[in-house]
Scaffold this motif. Structure first.
Motif, PDB file in Angstrom:
ATOM      1  N   THR A  87       0.835  -1.202   0.000  1.00 47.21           N
ATOM      2  CA  THR A  87       0.000   0.000   0.000  1.00 47.21           C
ATOM      3  C   THR A  87       0.872   1.255   0.000  1.00 47.21           C
ATOM      4  O   THR A  87       0.617   2.207  -0.750  1.00 47.21           O
ATOM      5  CB  THR A  87      -0.922   0.021   1.232  1.00 47.21           C
ATOM      6  OG1 THR A  87      -1.792  -1.106   1.189  1.00 47.21           O
ATOM      7  CG2 THR A  87      -1.755   1.293   1.267  1.00 47.21           C
ATOM      8  N   CYS A  88       1.919   1.246   0.826  1.00 45.75           N
ATOM      9  CA  CYS A  88       2.825   2.400   0.885  1.00 45.75           C
ATOM     10  C   CYS A  88       3.531   2.611  -0.453  1.00 45.75           C
ATOM     11  O   CYS A  88       3.660   3.749  -0.925  1.00 45.75           O
ATOM     12  CB  CYS A  88       3.850   2.208   1.996  1.00 45.75           C
ATOM     13  SG  CYS A  88       3.142   2.197   3.663  1.00 45.75           S
ATOM     14  N   GLU A 134       0.893   3.906  -3.007  1.00 42.24           N
ATOM     15  CA  GLU A 134       0.569   5.310  -2.773  1.00 42.24           C
ATOM     16  C   GLU A 134       1.763   6.210  -3.093  1.00 42.24           C
ATOM     17  O   GLU A 134       1.588   7.362  -3.489  1.00 42.24           O
ATOM     18  CB  GLU A 134       0.127   5.521  -1.322  1.00 42.24           C
ATOM     19  CG  GLU A 134      -1.187   4.842  -0.959  1.00 42.24           C
ATOM     20  CD  GLU A 134      -2.348   5.341  -1.799  1.00 42.24           C
ATOM     21  OE1 GLU A 134      -2.248   6.422  -2.420  1.00 42.24           O
ATOM     22  OE2 GLU A 134      -3.380   4.651  -1.837  1.00 42.24           O
ATOM     23  N   GLY A 135       2.989   5.664  -2.928  1.00 40.33           N
ATOM     24  CA  GLY A 135       4.167   6.428  -3.317  1.00 40.33           C
ATOM     25  C   GLY A 135       4.203   6.685  -4.813  1.00 40.33           C
ATOM     26  O   GLY A 135       4.522   7.791  -5.270  1.00 40.33           O
ATOM     27  N   ALA A 148      -5.133   4.450   5.884  1.00 39.38           N
ATOM     28  CA  ALA A 148      -4.733   3.040   5.951  1.00 39.38           C
ATOM     29  C   ALA A 148      -5.437   2.339   7.110  1.00 39.38           C
ATOM     30  O   ALA A 148      -5.848   1.177   6.990  1.00 39.38           O
ATOM     31  CB  ALA A 148      -3.214   2.931   6.102  1.00 39.38           C
TER      32      ALA A 148
END
Length: 271
Positions: A64-65, A68-69, A238
């Motif tokens: 997810t990180c 989203e990055g 999140a």
């Protein structure tokens, strides 16, 4: 071949932003499926561990990180009106992954039908993406620190933020005090936070690009404010999404979240 336009935009920038947004949304959809799988696995066993103690959940969180990055960087290359609708990629991929790996509420006789509809959706999304890149908005303002401050203190943004804060507080009250664990309530909280993320991401990415180009923007206080708000909004998103994954199907989450997030993101960007 010249990809530039008279308005200062670039087809190459649009293409880079589009590819980054597609890649990021694919990672997000994979992460939702992995986190849902983690919840399903724990629910089907006698394992008493919390979901955040499992390796699969953390794997989904890391993806997810990363996703989203990639979405974050895409805002530096393409206009918001082009990037935001590409969340449809996450909807379709979540639907397909949910059908294949989790078989969420899918009877065998319905599997082929739903899978076929998902493939049709992929084809339509690819066609729509091409039209967005070829004919969509191609120029966007380079956000300097001074311009960002002017936008934020303008009455459209202040009015939008006021309405958003009131709505968020009301929804959070019902969510916490009255156990309103409805999907729409949870994802509305996510979408409201997402609209803040869109504004802050656009500002932070724009200032970073200008800094890399030689115009220092990181020493302005507005950069620190935008960065802190961006990180905080992403963390709470999140958390709410993780709770939604525990209660509902990932394909349903992706679909509803796409509708709410896209609407609020476009409204926030236009304000």
């Amino acid at each position: 071949m010249d990809f530039s336009r008279a308005d200062g935009g670039s087809y190459t920038d649009n293409l880079i932003g589009t590819l980054l947004a597609i890649f990021g949304n694919l990672l997000v959809s994979i992460s939702l499926t992995i986190q849902k799988y983690s919840h399903v696995t724990l629910a089907g066993t006698k394992d008493s561990r919390a979901f955040y103690c499992t390796k699969t959940w953390w794997c989904g969180f890391v993806l997810t990180c990363l996703g989203e990055g990639a979405n974050f960087v895409s805002y530096a290359f393409a206009p918001l009106a082009l990037v935001a609708p590409l969340n449809a990629v996450s909807v379709l991929s979540s639907s397909i992954l949910g059908l294949i790996f989790i078989r969420e509420k899918s009877k065998p006789k319905d599997f082929a039908k739903r899978f076929g509809l998902s493939v049709l959706g992929v084809i339509l999304t690819i066609g729509g993406t091409y039209l967005f890149v070829a004919f969509g908005p191609n120029s966007h303002e380079k956000l300097k620190a001074e311009n960002i401050v002017k936008h934020i203190v303008g009455w459209p943004v202040l009015l939008y933020l006021l309405l958003e804060i009131i709505t968020f507080c009301l929804l959070l009250y019902f969510y916490k005090q009255h156990r309103a664990n409805y999907l729409v309530v949870i994802l509305m909280l996510v979408a409201l936070l997402g609209s803040v993320t869109v504004i802050t991401v656009k500002a932070v990415s724009g200032m970073l690009v200008l800094t890399f180009e030689g115009t220092m923007q990181l020493d302005y206080p507005i950069f620190s404010v935008m960065f802190v708000c961006m990180v905080a909004s992403v963390i709470f998103q999140a958390r709410f999404l993780s709770h939604a994954c525990k209660l509902y199907d990932s394909c349903l989450i992706a679909s509803v979240n796409y509708i709410l997030s896209t609407i609020l993101a476009v409204v926030a960007g236009e304000s």
